[in-house]
Scaffold this active site. Sequence first.
Site, PDB file in Angstrom:
ATOM      1  N   LYS A  34       1.339   4.220  -3.640  1.00 18.38           N
ATOM      2  CA  LYS A  34       1.109   3.520  -5.144  1.00 18.38           C
ATOM      3  C   LYS A  34       1.519   3.244  -6.261  1.00 18.38           C
ATOM      4  CE  LYS A  34      -2.075   6.727  -5.397  1.00 18.38           C
ATOM      5  NZ  LYS A  34      -3.434   7.865  -5.621  1.00 18.38           N
ATOM      6  N   CYS A  35       2.731   2.523  -6.657  1.00 18.32           N
ATOM      7  CA  CYS A  35       4.060   2.903  -6.947  1.00 18.32           C
ATOM      8  C   CYS A  35       3.818   1.575  -6.777  1.00 18.32           C
ATOM      9  CB  CYS A  35       5.099   3.604  -6.005  1.00 18.32           C
ATOM     10  SG  CYS A  35       6.688   3.733  -6.999  1.00 18.32           S
ATOM     11  N   GLY A  36       4.960   0.925  -8.046  1.00 16.26           N
ATOM     12  CA  GLY A  36       6.025  -0.185  -8.581  1.00 16.26           C
ATOM     13  C   GLY A  36       6.367  -0.395  -7.481  1.00 16.26           C
TER      14      GLY A  36
END
Length: 158
Positions: A34-36
């Site tokens: 769920k990270c950029g």
Amino acid sequence: MSMYEFEVMTIDGEIKTLEAYKGSVLLIVNTATKCGFTPQLTGLQKLHESYHDQGFAVLGFPCGQFMNQELDHNEEIKQVCQLNHGVTFPLFSKIEVIGDQAHPLFAYLTNEARGVLGSKAIKWNFTKFLVNRQGEVVQRFAPTDKPEDIEKEIKKLL
């Protein structure tokens, strides 16, 4: 202690050592779904596919320590990695990579390859450690370093 002696748990719950990767070039990464930087999973998979037959592997270690950007359960992590990014490279159980509870492998990696200004600490998801065929950590890459930018260094070790 050799890097290959560390015990790790696969994403499916099997305890192993890294002995199976002895003699391979490795890119060890703390991942988060769920990270950029999560789109890097696709690039990591491409590297894995391109060089696997030459003795290269990406090893992914999910971690939720940075703004809780990882799912809670290994089954969910595996599913997102496979369905959304086509990941077939080895994934391991969710771990901690910083602090008192950091997995011993990551304590070793950060000691062997320091970050900016000699810092040991991992600052964010997708910090990458490049390991040569002799099990030596030869380079550390920042989360902003894209997989395709690391390819040249991987090829040198193959």
